[in-house]
Design an enzyme around this catalytic site. Structure first.
Site, PDB file in Angstrom:
ATOM      1  N   GLU A   1      -3.118  -3.575  -9.778  1.00 53.71           N
ATOM      2  CA  GLU A   1      -4.072  -3.325  -8.956  1.00 53.71           C
ATOM      3  C   GLU A   1      -5.151  -4.428  -9.126  1.00 53.71           C
ATOM      4  O   GLU A   1      -5.857  -4.825  -8.140  1.00 53.71           O
ATOM      5  CB  GLU A   1      -4.450  -1.900  -9.157  1.00 53.71           C
ATOM      6  CG  GLU A   1      -3.633  -0.785  -9.050  1.00 53.71           C
ATOM      7  CD  GLU A   1      -3.493  -0.418  -7.337  1.00 53.71           C
ATOM      8  OE1 GLU A   1      -4.024  -1.230  -6.612  1.00 53.71           O
ATOM      9  OE2 GLU A   1      -2.638   0.434  -7.145  1.00 53.71           O
TER      10      GLU A   1
ATOM     11  N   HIS B   1       0.215   4.816   0.655  1.00 50.46           N
ATOM     12  CA  HIS B   1       1.312   5.517   1.274  1.00 50.46           C
ATOM     13  C   HIS B   1       1.146   6.564   2.373  1.00 50.46           C
ATOM     14  O   HIS B   1       1.659   7.345   2.616  1.00 50.46           O
ATOM     15  CB  HIS B   1       2.328   6.032   0.384  1.00 50.46           C
ATOM     16  CG  HIS B   1       2.698   5.008  -0.861  1.00 50.46           C
ATOM     17  ND1 HIS B   1       3.358   3.851  -0.803  1.00 50.46           N
ATOM     18  CD2 HIS B   1       1.936   5.108  -2.106  1.00 50.46           C
ATOM     19  CE1 HIS B   1       3.351   3.423  -2.082  1.00 50.46           C
ATOM     20  NE2 HIS B   1       2.710   3.917  -2.884  1.00 50.46           N
TER      21      HIS B   1
ATOM     22  N   ASP C   1      -3.235  -4.191  -3.403  1.00 53.06           N
ATOM     23  CA  ASP C   1      -2.108  -3.197  -4.128  1.00 53.06           C
ATOM     24  C   ASP C   1      -1.494  -3.585  -5.237  1.00 53.06           C
ATOM     25  O   ASP C   1      -1.216  -5.048  -5.287  1.00 53.06           O
ATOM     26  CB  ASP C   1      -1.241  -2.553  -3.105  1.00 53.06           C
ATOM     27  CG  ASP C   1      -0.954  -1.246  -3.450  1.00 53.06           C
ATOM     28  OD1 ASP C   1      -1.676  -0.556  -4.278  1.00 53.06           O
ATOM     29  OD2 ASP C   1      -0.120  -0.569  -2.713  1.00 53.06           O
ATOM     30  N   GLY C   2      -1.232  -2.883  -6.236  1.00 54.75           N
ATOM     31  CA  GLY C   2      -0.357  -3.193  -7.232  1.00 54.75           C
ATOM     32  C   GLY C   2       0.793  -2.139  -7.380  1.00 54.75           C
ATOM     33  O   GLY C   2       0.606  -1.086  -6.565  1.00 54.75           O
TER      34      GLY C   2
ATOM     35  N   ASP D   1      -6.326   1.323  -2.790  1.00 50.92           N
ATOM     36  CA  ASP D   1      -5.963   2.600  -3.246  1.00 50.92           C
ATOM     37  C   ASP D   1      -5.915   3.154  -4.595  1.00 50.92           C
ATOM     38  O   ASP D   1      -5.750   4.184  -5.003  1.00 50.92           O
ATOM     39  CB  ASP D   1      -4.626   2.885  -2.602  1.00 50.92           C
ATOM     40  CG  ASP D   1      -3.485   2.206  -3.207  1.00 50.92           C
ATOM     41  OD1 ASP D   1      -3.707   1.590  -4.272  1.00 50.92           O
ATOM     42  OD2 ASP D   1      -2.168   2.176  -2.849  1.00 50.92           O
TER      43      ASP D   1
ATOM     44  N   ASP E   1       1.103  -2.925  -0.175  1.00 52.71           N
ATOM     45  CA  ASP E   1       2.226  -2.367  -1.225  1.00 52.71           C
ATOM     46  C   ASP E   1       3.431  -3.306  -1.266  1.00 52.71           C
ATOM     47  O   ASP E   1       4.195  -3.575  -2.115  1.00 52.71           O
ATOM     48  CB  ASP E   1       2.270  -1.173  -0.745  1.00 52.71           C
ATOM     49  CG  ASP E   1       3.349  -0.374  -1.598  1.00 52.71           C
ATOM     50  OD1 ASP E   1       3.097  -0.188  -2.703  1.00 52.71           O
ATOM     51  OD2 ASP E   1       4.334   0.132  -1.105  1.00 52.71           O
TER      52      ASP E   1
END
Length: 140
Positions: free
Chosen positions: A42, A119, A4-5, A64, A129
């Site tokens: 990301e 999320h 994740d970024g 994501d 995240d």
């Protein structure tokens, strides 16, 4: 591998997080930059995760990021390469430097891409995240 970024502002301070899992083993990595974009973070999460693999293997990447997932599922990069790294609008592909690096890493492995909803309560996506957000905080 979950990646994740995160970015505070776009551009702004950003971070990336990667969770690598193999059997019972879990390793976490993160980093960031003072002035970047969410897409770059990301991408760095994937690149950094792949560089940690010690040998070619089958790796499942959970992201994501529609940007990354769609690029590989729809093979955008093939047309980008054919068209001299221009997109469908004949504009230069953004983040070419990271796409080249990611493609080089991906070619060394058998990668299976998975899209996860951000999320949404996915334990490992939430952990990636949290790593990315914490890394971004260091650059505020």
């Amino acid at each position: 591998m979950y990646t994740d970024g995160a970015c505070s502002g776009n551009p702004g301070p950003g971070g990336w997080g990667t969770v690598l899992m193999y059997g019972e083993h879990v390793k976490e990595f993160s980093g960031g930059e003072a002035n970047t974009t969410n897409n770059r973070m990301e991408m760095l999460a994937v690149i950094q995760g792949l560089t940690k693999l010690k040998e070619p293997c089958e790796v499942h990447i959970y992201t994501d990021s529609a940007y990354i997932y769609n690029c590989f599922q729809q093979k955008w990069y093939i047309n980008w390469q054919k068209n001299g790294w221009k997109n469908s609008k004949k504009q230069p592909v953004e983040n070419k430097d990271l796409w080249l690096e990611m493609l080089e890493q991906v070619e060394q492995h058998k990668v299976v891409w998975h899209k996860v909803k951000g999320h949404s309560g996915d334990k490992w996506n939430d952990r990636a995240d949290a790593l990315a957000v914490a890394a971004a905080q260091k650059y505020k």
